[in-house]
Structure formats: C-alpha cells, structure tokens
Design an enzyme around this catalytic site. Structure first.
Site, PDB file in Angstrom:
ATOM      1  N   SER A 157      -8.928   0.627  -0.603  1.00 23.76           N
ATOM      2  CA  SER A 157      -8.241  -0.602  -1.008  1.00 23.76           C
ATOM      3  C   SER A 157      -6.765  -0.512  -0.651  1.00 23.76           C
ATOM      4  O   SER A 157      -6.195   0.582  -0.559  1.00 23.76           O
ATOM      5  CB  SER A 157      -8.375  -0.815  -2.514  1.00 23.76           C
ATOM      6  OG  SER A 157      -7.569   0.131  -3.230  1.00 23.76           O
ATOM      7  N   ASP A 158      -6.170  -1.671  -0.426  1.00 17.65           N
ATOM      8  CA  ASP A 158      -4.710  -1.701  -0.443  1.00 17.65           C
ATOM      9  C   ASP A 158      -4.290  -1.374  -1.875  1.00 17.65           C
ATOM     10  O   ASP A 158      -5.094  -1.403  -2.806  1.00 17.65           O
ATOM     11  CB  ASP A 158      -4.204  -3.079   0.008  1.00 17.65           C
ATOM     12  CG  ASP A 158      -2.790  -3.014   0.571  1.00 17.65           C
ATOM     13  OD1 ASP A 158      -2.027  -2.118   0.170  1.00 17.65           O
ATOM     14  OD2 ASP A 158      -2.448  -3.869   1.405  1.00 17.65           O
ATOM     15  N   TRP A 159      -3.017  -1.092  -2.053  1.00 16.99           N
ATOM     16  CA  TRP A 159      -2.541  -0.580  -3.335  1.00 16.99           C
ATOM     17  C   TRP A 159      -2.593  -1.690  -4.397  1.00 16.99           C
ATOM     18  O   TRP A 159      -1.921  -2.694  -4.283  1.00 16.99           O
ATOM     19  CB  TRP A 159      -1.140  -0.022  -3.173  1.00 16.99           C
ATOM     20  CG  TRP A 159      -1.082   1.436  -2.817  1.00 16.99           C
ATOM     21  CD1 TRP A 159      -0.290   2.361  -3.431  1.00 16.99           C
ATOM     22  CD2 TRP A 159      -1.813   2.145  -1.804  1.00 16.99           C
ATOM     23  NE1 TRP A 159      -0.494   3.604  -2.856  1.00 16.99           N
ATOM     24  CE2 TRP A 159      -1.424   3.504  -1.864  1.00 16.99           C
ATOM     25  CE3 TRP A 159      -2.763   1.770  -0.863  1.00 16.99           C
ATOM     26  CZ2 TRP A 159      -1.949   4.481  -1.023  1.00 16.99           C
ATOM     27  CZ3 TRP A 159      -3.293   2.740  -0.011  1.00 16.99           C
ATOM     28  CH2 TRP A 159      -2.894   4.075  -0.102  1.00 16.99           C
TER      29      TRP A 159
ATOM     30  N   GLU B 137       0.814  -1.198   0.000  1.00 12.82           N
ATOM     31  CA  GLU B 137       0.000   0.000   0.000  1.00 12.82           C
ATOM     32  C   GLU B 137       0.847   1.246   0.000  1.00 12.82           C
ATOM     33  O   GLU B 137       0.399   2.320  -0.367  1.00 12.82           O
ATOM     34  CB  GLU B 137      -0.917   0.014   1.230  1.00 12.82           C
ATOM     35  CG  GLU B 137      -0.204   0.180   2.559  1.00 12.82           C
ATOM     36  CD  GLU B 137       0.094  -1.149   3.201  1.00 12.82           C
ATOM     37  OE1 GLU B 137      -0.014  -2.174   2.511  1.00 12.82           O
ATOM     38  OE2 GLU B 137       0.439  -1.169   4.388  1.00 12.82           O
TER      39      GLU B 137
ATOM     40  N   ALA C 130      -5.344  -3.421  -4.934  1.00 12.03           N
ATOM     41  CA  ALA C 130      -6.199  -4.503  -4.424  1.00 12.03           C
ATOM     42  C   ALA C 130      -7.663  -4.343  -4.815  1.00 12.03           C
ATOM     43  O   ALA C 130      -8.503  -5.109  -4.356  1.00 12.03           O
ATOM     44  CB  ALA C 130      -6.081  -4.603  -2.907  1.00 12.03           C
TER      45      ALA C 130
END
Length: 894
Positions: free
Chosen positions: A366-368, A73, A370
């Site tokens: 979101s995670d990066w 992330e 994701a």
C-alpha cells in the site's frame, strides 16, 4: 482472484470490518458517509445509496485521511512490530470465509536469441531486441521463500506483510526482523523513497528527475541512471527503493508529473523498463508506483478516477506491464479510488490485471496509510505500509487483525502464505540474503543520531552521469540566426533568481518544499537532500573565463526596470525562469502539490519581457517540472533562443552551461506537449469537493491525452482522424509538440523499409496465426506479457544522415497510424532511439514492432486484437515532423 459477486459482497461488508478494526473510528453513521461530487453538478450523491450509484463506498470518514494529514509513501518509518495489545478487537460474526488459490506461474519456455533465461543481475544489453526471461530466477526465489516461511509461525508470516508503524525504524518503511536472523529467521526489509535518489540520507547523489530522464529519449542513459540509483540504495542498506514512479502526465498541472516519465504511455513504459532493469541489476528491489490513476494531487485520498477498461489497458497500466517484463519485485497501490473502489483493495486491478493478466510474481504494498481494510488481503494487497492505520495510531489492519481473520476462517492461511512468499521471493530474487548485502546505515528521521547514522558515502563518480543527463535532457525550442551556441561573447548577464543559489543553501526547505534559486527537482517524497548543487551562475562564470568574457548578474525577479537596464549593451542576456510543483502534503505559494496555473513563477513572463525590451539577444532558460504557457514572450523578436532544462538534479549549472556553449549539442525532446493555453489540453485539474466528499475525476478524454488529443483535433496531420472533428476543434494546435527538439546541426532521413520478422522456432505459432486473423489474445495467466505478443514481428529500417557541420545526436521516433475504424488517435508512439553521427556521416537505424504494439484492447474479449485495415507507419523527428511514411505489409487480412 475475487469474482464480481464476491467483490460486491466485500464492499458491503467493509463498513463492518472497518468499524471493528479501527479503534479510532466510531460506528459508521450516516453523518460519516462520504459523498460523491460530480464535477459540474450541484448535487452530492450519498455513497450509501450504492444500489443506484456508480460508487460502492461506505466508510467512516475518519478512515479517509484529510488532505492535511495525507502524507506520502515516503512520510513513514518503522522497525518494531505494532503490539497486538494495541489493536482493537474484531467482530467477524457476519463475515463469511473466502477461498484462495495461488496464481499459477506463467509457463513459457526460453527461446535462444529471443527470450533467454536470465537473472535480474544480468539483464540484456541496452537497445537489444532480446526479451529477458526471469521465470527460472523467480522459480528459484520462490523455492527458497517457501522453504523459509515453512519454519515461520502464523504471526511471523503475517509480520512479513505488516510494517512496524510510523517512525518506528530507520527507513521510511520497515518490515520487522524474525529472530534469530541466522537460521530460521530473516532480517526484515528497509524501504526508502527513490524516484531520483536515496531520500533523507547524506552523501548521496541527487539525480535528474524522471521527466528529465524521459526527455533524453536515450535508453543507455535511462538504464545507467537506474543502475547508479540502485547502487546508492544498496550502499545505504536499502532493500526496496520506492520507485520508479510511472503515473501519466495526463494533467499538465499535476504536482508529481516530474517524478514520472511524461505524457505518453509507450515512452513511460520504456523508461520504466530501463530504469527497473538498471536498479535491480544493482541489487535493490524496485517498486513500480502508483497503481494506478493517481494523476493529480488535489484530494488524492478522496477522489475516484473513472476510467474505462480500454483506456486503462492502453494508457495507464501499460507502464506497469513493462515493469513486470523488467522483473520488478514490487508495486505500490495508490491513494485514490478507481471506478469507485480504493486502489489498495481493487480486485480488478491488483488480482485480475496485475497478478493474472500480467503474471506478476512479486508483491503489492500500500501507499502510506492507503490500506482500508483487512479484507484487502483477499483483493490482492500483500503488504501494508507503514503498518499503522493512521500515523502513530498503534492500530493496523494486518498484524493481529489478520491473524484473527485467519483463525476464525475468514481468510485462509494459504493467502497469508502467498503474501509472505511473494515478499520473501523478491528478497531472494535480488540475492539480498547474501551476507555481503549492507546493513541499513542511516536513519531517515533522526539524522543527528550518531549511533544510527554512519554517514556512508555512496556517491562514487555518479555526478558525471547527472551532468550528462542534464545536458541530454535539455530541449532547444528556439534558436534564431544561430544565437546558440555562444561564441566567445564579449559580455553576458544572467538575470533571474533561478540562475543562482538559494539564500541559505540547497536544503533550506524540508523535502524541497519551497522555491528559491535554481530549480533542480520538485518537492515531496520523491526528493533527496542535496550534497551539493551547482548553479548556472557558478558554472557559467567558470566557463566564461576561458573566453575572457565579462559576466554580470541580477538575481532579483521583480525589479523589472533594473533587470532591463542591466541587459543594455550586453552581447547576450540570459534570463532564467522556473515553475515548481510537488506532493500535496506541502503547499508552496498557494500551490498544494498541483500547480495553480501554467505561468512562470516569480513573475517570470514579465521578467523576460522587460529584458527583451532592452536586449536584442535575449536567451531564455526554463527550469520547470512540466509545460508552461510561453505565449507572452515566445514570439518576441528579441528572444533569440529558448532552452528547456526541466529539473536536472545537482549538476544543473554544469549541464546548462554545456549546452549553452556547445559542449553538448542539444538532443533532448519534449516528453509532453507545450500548449498555447491551458484549456487546450484534453484533461484539466478537477477541483472542489468538501472535506468528506469523494471527488469524481472522469477520464472522459479516453485515449486522447496530450499529443494524441492535439493530433485528433488538428487538420495538420496527413493521417486518418476518427471521428471527424468540428472546424472549431481543428484550430487547436500546440506551440511545441510532443517529441520536439532542435539541434545545432541538421539531419536527413531516407530509405524506409518495413519487413515481417519470421520466427524459426515456431513458438506459439497458433496464437500468432489467430492474431493475424483478427482474433483477440486468449484470457489466461500472463496473457498480456506472453512472448508471442512482445517478440519482434516487424523490423523498420531507415537511414539518418547528419547534413550539418557539427557532431550531434538525433532522436528518430516511430509513430503508428492505425486505421480510423480502430478508434485510436491518429498517431501513437511505438518506437524511438538515439543515434550519434558526425557531420556528413550516415547511419542505419533499426526499430522493431511487436504484435502488442500493433494491437488494441478488446474489452469484450478481454484480450489484445489486431484491428482490421491498413496500418501505416510514420518515422520522423517529432510527433508532427514526419520524414518517412510507410505501412505494415499486408498479411492476407484487410
């Protein structure tokens, strides 16, 4: 919230959505369908056979980043929107429309002296039984947010939820501004990594790791750490600090365990709670991550964590519940799948648990990389980060694609309004609309650009807290014949590379992705650049001069013969060893995030043995991201003392010196169990899996993680065990149990008293009475964070006396022993505190238990229920060092 039937429909539609929205992906053919790998099986099940498989996945392989491309992330940066022209066209002819109703606001009236209305800038004092009521502050923030977005166009509202893309701005994540900023617009957001400080910036503090903060078992220090980290982020112009991290230390070798708070959900939850209260009181938005079940790095983007509902509620989502109660403004969903559905489009987790059951009023990002579909907006995702589908792809699942979905009736505009409102409400909640809030003054990925880096120094005197936490988190594991503290030794030698500096300074490896010199943090996105790093060699030399001690050193880990020889005739030989780990996008010495094994790095075990063979006063200092197997040397008669220092941040040398010389009496406690062998842990790394396979990670140990497992398979505890274990299993005992830690003094416990707390306000008394009768809490908005569940229900008081000759701090721990019929492990941590006592002095300690503390999750009723039977209480100095025993007073139900 999306129904189960709609969820299945979404899953069936996702292949069409993804094929249409990702310009770099061809139509999903059978060759591109991931397969599910079941550990221990030689068969791979195609996920296209969703009718017969537990997984409902059908995605083109290119939408699942390979392990080499799956950065974290924090690997992202942004500031100009992704242009609509670069986004592929959409065919939504087969996608039906979806209704949306905003989640109602949880309604609980403030209660004076119990549940006071407050603001994130003014949380309750540390160790206060008060439960903060942030509802009025949220309501005011929502009102401002709704008024603001009423002036935004549809595209502008969607831009609030869409990051500008990889490396298109000054921070690792960026939400674009809406012009003109003065008036109808707003300045956007800067999001920056944060688990132990401001990442990729200069003149910042490298704080102790999360696991070290947890090892203090000291709420005051944990709160202050959050406050000071928050101040530094604000000083750098950061709106959202991407932390704390609260994934559980389920797997001892897990690469990012050091970012989190250990292996117990209660400890992790309280540490997250205090950290968030501290961070947000400084004015930065905290981000609880990673939601959820991201407990290993191997194939984190292509694995499904299979977790039952009771385990999910009692273990893994509990720290997120406590984060909501701390008023956290944002959460980050994880890379992995949860029971076959990607975390960032998981309706059960994001909508039903977090937004409905916990009453979360903030936003989920979101995670990066994701985000996996535009329809994830329907299943609970509020913001996509860094914005592009894959780094530098120029495409996005939100942005113009989300606009198209609204215009063609697939997603209602009311859902977009909800997303933008949640995001802006977090901004208003922390009063970041104030003109005094600093502008971003650094450039994360272009540090040499003088036009965008103002080199603002935000360190203040935070080094003092770093040094204190480093000492307070150091755990004394062994101390034969009072080898420590050092008492004016005539000569000492420091042995091992961990005692000294790296060859070219503390920042020789990008994101700390290497191991050379003293270990002060792991590697990956949860790191900072050191402004400086104090080594043990630096600090011990300075202190030793006060005693006119002769100091020598040998920093070669592998010349064992010479290491042993330099230790001959020294008053003490101090051997420094370490073990490192981090995030999977960096591989260090064959360790791709997770640790390959549980032995000391650089041949540390052999180094200790070589020195101990030549010196009868060998002291071992361990800097480690997590537990190590110490069996090769722990019982060696010449190893007289062991200090477990974790990964303590920039003052590492000063902190360990304070403990070695008795300036700080050891008070740290293990936030995880140190086993005798790796296989003794209940959960192991799940390895394997071909590039296009989705790896299954079964959480079959259920509630029995870490010490709970060791207790359940041991006959050493005088508590009920259910179900009975075999004789072979009963032989599994840890080397050092969870909560263990020695002191330079001694403490005695006495006068245990447990009493019911009677509430005079009568708030929700009917719910309390139903709970007493064994009925589960009702399903509703904010049902799991309701006041009646969490207010003090029982007080537990006892005395602690310092029976030794030195001033010191003790960490009393309260464990609940549920009846065997409950299906719980034998002991559950449900309270702790720290008390500082002079020699011969005594103090009274009070801890509280809530109805939530005394409940189990009823899967059928989807609520919290009091189990039938007698509930016992153990108070002591560790999970296995019981000093006092009692039971919860009967209330008419057995």
């Amino acid at each position: 919230m999306v129904s189960a039937g709609l969820k299945l429909g979404l899953l069936l539609l996702l292949p069409f959505v993804r094929a249409a929205t990702e310009s770099t992906t061809s139509a999903g053919t059978s060759d591109n369908v991931p397969t599910i790998v079941v550990p221990g099986s030689t068969q791979s099940v195609s996920s296209s056979a969703s009718a017969t498989s537990s997984l409902s996945i059908s995605v083109p392989s290119s939408t699942v980043p390979s392990s080499s491309a799956s950065l974290s992330e924090s690997e992202s940066k942004s500031a100009t929107p992704i242009p609509s022209s670069s986004i592929s066209a959409i065919n939504t002819a087969d996608i039906s429309s979806h209704a949306f109703s905003p989640f109602p606001t949880p309604s609980q009236a403030p209660v004076a002296g119990v549940y006071p209305a407050t603001d994130p800038k003014n949380p309750p004092p540390v160790n206060s039984p008060l439960i903060p009521d942030f509802a009025p502050a949220w309501a005011a923030a929502y009102a401002k947010a709704r008024a603001k977005i009423a002036k935004f166009t549809l595209d502008e509202k969607i831009s609030v939820a869409t990051g500008v893309g990889w490396e298109n701005g000054r921070c690792v994540g960026n939400i674009p501004s809406i012009e003109p900023i003065a008036g109808r617009g707003w300045p956007g957001l800067c999001l920056e990594d944060a688990p132990l400080g401001v990442r990729l910036a200069d003149f910042v503090t490298s704080f102790p790791t999360g696991v070290n903060a947890a090892a203090t078992f000291n709420r005051r220090l944990i709160r202050l750490r959050g406050l000071f980290m928050g101040k530094e982020h604000v000083g750098k112009g950061v709106n959202v600090a991407l932390g704390p991290m609260m994934n559980m230390g389920r797997v001892a070798q897990g690469g990012r365990n050091w970012e989190g708070f250990g292996a117990d959900p209660y400890l992790a939850g309280e540490a997250a709670y205090e950290t968030i209260l501290g961070m947000q009181s400084a004015g930065v938005q905290a981000c609880a991550k990673h939601l959820v079940n991201n407990e290993q790095e191997h194939k984190r983007t292509q694995s499904t964590s299979e977790v039952d509902d009771r385990t999910q509620h009692e273990i893994y989502t509990h720290p997120f519940l406590r984060s909501v109660m701390a008023g956290v403004t944002s959460m980050m969903c994880s890379y992995n799948l949860i029971n076959g559905t990607y975390a960032c489009e998981n309706d059960k987790v994001m909508n039903d648990i977090v937004k409905r059951e916990y009453g979360f009023q903030g936003y989920i990002m979101s995670d990066w990389q994701a985000t996996h579909s535009t329809l994830s907006a329907v299943t609970g995702l509020d913001m996509t980060m860094p914005g592009d589908i894959t780094f530098n792809s120029g495409t996005t699942y939100f942005g113009a694609n989300l606009t198209a979905y609204v215009l063609n009736g697939t997603i209602p505009e009311s859902r977009v309004d909800d997303m933008a409102t949640r995001i802006l409400a977090g901004w208003y909640l922390l009063k970041q609309d104030a003109s005094s809030f600093p502008k971003t003054n650094f450039d994360a990925f272009r540090p040499d650009n003088e036009a965008t880096n103002e080199h603002v120094d935000v360190q203040d005197d935070h080094y003092k807290l770093v040094r204190e936490i480093g000492a307070a988190s150091t755990v004394l594991l062994k101390n034969v014949n009072n080898a420590l503290p050092l008492k004016k030794p005539r000569s000492i030698v420091l042995i091992g590379s961990d005692a000294g500096p790296g060859k070219i300074g503390p920042n020789q490896f990008s994101d700390q992705g290497g191991n050379d010199g003293v270990l002060a943090m792991g590697w990956g996105s949860g790191t900072t650049n050191f402004t400086y790093l104090v080594t043990p060699l630096d600090a011990i030399q300075r202190r030793a001069r006060e005693d006119r001690t002769s100091v020598s050193w040998f920093l070669d880990d592998f010349n064992l013969a010479r290491a042993g020889n330099v230790a001959i005739r020294k008053s003490a030989a101090i051997v420094f060893i370490n073990s490192d780990s981090g995030e999977e996008y960096i591989t260090v010495d064959g360790n791709q995030g997770d640790r390959k094994n549980m032995t000391a790095w650089h041949g540390g075990d052999a180094l200790v043995m070589a020195v101990a063979a030549q010196n009868k006063n060998t002291i071992v200092v361990v800097h480690s991201v997590g537990p190590l197997i110490v069996e090769p040397w722990i019982d060696h008669p010449n190893v007289t003392a062991v200090l477990w220092a974790g990964a303590p941040g920039q003052e590492a040398g000063n902190s360990i010196t304070d403990v070695l010389y008795g300036v700080w009496n050891p008070s740290g406690r293990l936030p995880y169990t140190i086993a005798k062998k790796t296989s003794d842990y209940s959960a192991q790394l799940v390895l394997g899996g071909a590039p296009r396979e989705v790896l299954t990670i079964p959480y079959t140990e259920g509630l029995e993680i870490d010490y709970r497992h060791f207790d359940a398979v041991s006959s050493a505890l005088d508590v009920d065990v259910s179900p009975p274990k075999t004789n072979e299993q009963k032989q599994i005992t840890p080397r050092f149990e969870f909560g263990f830690g020695l002191s330079y003094t001694t403490f005695a416990y006495s006068n245990l008293h447990i009493a019911k707390v009677h509430s005079s306000d009568g708030t929700q008394s009917q719910l309390e009475a139903a709970w007493e009768a064994g009925k589960a809490s009702p399903i509703g908005q904010g049902s799991s964070t309701a006041l009646w569940l969490h207010r003090p229900a029982y007080s537990v008081t006892f005395d602690v006396k310092n029976t030794g000759s030195r001033y010191g701090s003790e960490i009393p721990q309260l464990y609940l022993n549920m009846p065997a019929s409950s299906g719980e492990p034998p002991s559950l941590l449900r309270g702790f505190t720290n008390v500082e006592i002079g020699p011969g002095k005594k103090t009274k300690v009070t801890l509280h238990l809530s109805r939530y503390d005394l409940s189990i999750w009823d899967v059928g009723a989807q609520g919290w229920r009091k189990p039938a039977g007698t509930m016992k209480v153990t108070v002591g100095a560790s999970s296995r060092d019981a000093r006092l025993r009692g039971q919860i007073p009967a209330t008419g139900r057995s």
